[in-house]
Design a protein around this motif. Structure first.
Motif, short mmCIF file in Angstrom:
data_model
loop_
_atom_site.label_atom_id
_atom_site.label_comp_id
_atom_site.label_asym_id
_atom_site.label_seq_id
_atom_site.Cartn_x
_atom_site.Cartn_y
_atom_site.Cartn_z
N TRP A 26 0.83 -1.21 0.00
CA TRP A 26 0.00 0.00 0.00
C TRP A 26 0.86 1.25 0.00
CZ3 TRP A 26 -4.83 -1.22 -0.99
CH2 TRP A 26 -5.30 -2.48 -0.61
N ARG A 27 0.21 2.39 -0.27
CA ARG A 27 0.91 3.67 -0.25
C ARG A 27 0.34 4.66 0.76
NH1 ARG A 27 4.40 4.96 -4.63
NH2 ARG A 27 4.27 3.44 -6.30
N HIS A 28 -0.94 4.55 1.10
CA HIS A 28 -1.57 5.55 1.97
C HIS A 28 -1.76 4.98 3.38
CE1 HIS A 28 -2.88 6.95 -2.10
NE2 HIS A 28 -2.28 8.01 -1.60
N PHE A 29 -1.27 5.75 4.34
CA PHE A 29 -1.27 5.31 5.74
C PHE A 29 -1.70 6.45 6.65
CE2 PHE A 29 1.70 2.68 3.47
CZ PHE A 29 1.45 1.41 3.95
N GLN A 30 -2.14 6.05 7.85
CA GLN A 30 -2.48 7.01 8.89
C GLN A 30 -1.82 6.56 10.19
OE1 GLN A 30 -6.64 7.87 9.14
NE2 GLN A 30 -6.33 9.56 10.54
N VAL A 31 -1.37 7.52 10.98
CA VAL A 31 -0.77 7.21 12.28
C VAL A 31 -1.91 7.01 13.28
CG1 VAL A 31 0.71 8.03 14.15
CG2 VAL A 31 1.30 8.54 11.76
N ILE A 32 -1.96 5.82 13.88
CA ILE A 32 -3.04 5.52 14.82
C ILE A 32 -2.57 5.42 16.26
CG2 ILE A 32 -4.52 4.41 13.12
CD1 ILE A 32 -3.54 1.69 14.33
N ASN A 33 -1.24 5.44 16.46
CA ASN A 33 -0.71 5.32 17.81
C ASN A 33 0.71 5.86 17.80
OD1 ASN A 33 -0.54 4.66 20.49
ND2 ASN A 33 -0.84 2.47 20.22
N ARG A 34 1.17 6.30 18.95
CA ARG A 34 2.55 6.74 19.09
C ARG A 34 3.11 6.22 20.40
NH1 ARG A 34 3.71 12.84 19.45
NH2 ARG A 34 5.50 12.21 20.64
N SER A 48 -4.63 2.79 4.84
CA SER A 48 -5.98 3.35 4.76
C SER A 48 -6.96 2.40 4.10
CB SER A 48 -5.96 4.69 4.03
OG SER A 48 -5.52 4.52 2.71
N CYS A 49 -6.49 1.55 3.19
CA CYS A 49 -7.38 0.61 2.48
C CYS A 49 -7.43 -0.77 3.11
CB CYS A 49 -6.93 0.48 1.02
SG CYS A 49 -7.15 2.00 0.09
N ASP A 50 -6.59 -1.02 4.13
CA ASP A 50 -6.55 -2.34 4.75
C ASP A 50 -6.16 -2.19 6.22
OD1 ASP A 50 -6.28 -4.97 5.50
OD2 ASP A 50 -4.53 -5.36 4.25
N PRO A 51 -7.16 -2.09 7.11
CA PRO A 51 -6.86 -1.88 8.53
C PRO A 51 -6.07 -3.02 9.18
CG PRO A 51 -9.25 -1.89 8.13
CD PRO A 51 -8.57 -2.10 6.82
N GLN A 52 -5.96 -4.16 8.50
CA GLN A 52 -5.16 -5.27 9.04
C GLN A 52 -3.66 -5.03 8.83
OE1 GLN A 52 -6.70 -7.73 10.79
NE2 GLN A 52 -8.49 -6.44 10.43
N THR A 53 -3.32 -4.14 7.90
CA THR A 53 -1.91 -3.85 7.61
C THR A 53 -1.44 -2.74 8.53
OG1 THR A 53 -2.20 -4.51 5.31
CG2 THR A 53 -0.27 -3.18 5.82
N ARG A 54 -0.63 -3.13 9.52
CA ARG A 54 -0.12 -2.20 10.53
C ARG A 54 1.34 -2.48 10.79
NH1 ARG A 54 -4.48 -1.08 14.97
NH2 ARG A 54 -6.37 -1.30 13.74
N PHE A 55 2.09 -1.42 11.08
CA PHE A 55 3.49 -1.58 11.45
C PHE A 55 3.95 -0.35 12.21
CE2 PHE A 55 3.24 0.32 7.28
CZ PHE A 55 4.17 1.35 7.31
N TRP A 56 5.04 -0.50 12.94
CA TRP A 56 5.64 0.60 13.70
C TRP A 56 6.89 1.07 12.98
CZ3 TRP A 56 3.78 2.87 18.13
CH2 TRP A 56 2.73 2.21 18.78
N ILE A 57 7.11 2.40 12.94
CA ILE A 57 8.35 2.96 12.41
C ILE A 57 8.82 4.06 13.33
CG2 ILE A 57 7.73 2.46 10.01
CD1 ILE A 57 7.31 5.48 9.63
N ASN A 58 10.11 4.35 13.23
CA ASN A 58 10.66 5.50 13.93
C ASN A 58 10.08 6.75 13.26
OD1 ASN A 58 12.35 7.70 14.65
ND2 ASN A 58 13.99 6.27 15.17
#
Length: 91
Positions: A26-34, A48-58
């Motif tokens: 995917w290309r479009h993401f939203q920050v849901i936690n910090r 944004s198109c797949d709520p199952q796709t989540r990951f953490w980044i710096n």
């Protein structure tokens, strides 16, 4: 009395981002936690198109314009960035 330290990335939560390269498909993401971990700040991204796709980044990676653009960009808006990367010569 000490001044309260200014929070880094105060608007991180809820912010929207476009990956210059497909990330987890995917290309479009939203920050849901910090998370604040010492001097490091991490952002949990969700596609944004797949709520199952989540990951953490710096969160500092979001400042790298070769990787991320603020907001949701269209393909035509990010194509010039990809073209610029195609012209980079790596030694």
């Amino acid at each position: 009395m000490s001044k309260k330290q200014k929070q880094k990335f105060p608007y991180l939560l809820g912010s929207k981002w476009t990956a210059n390269q497909k990330t987890w498909g995917w290309r479009h993401f939203q920050v849901i936690n910090r998370q604040n971990r010492g001097k490091w700040i991490f952002a949990e991204m969700v596609a944004s198109c797949d709520p199952q796709t989540r990951f953490w980044i710096n969160a500092l990676q979001l400042k790298d314009r070769s990787l991320w653009q603020a907001g949701w960009q269209t393909l035509t808006e990010i194509e010039p960035i990809e073209d610029d990367l195609d012209n980079v010569i790596f030694d």
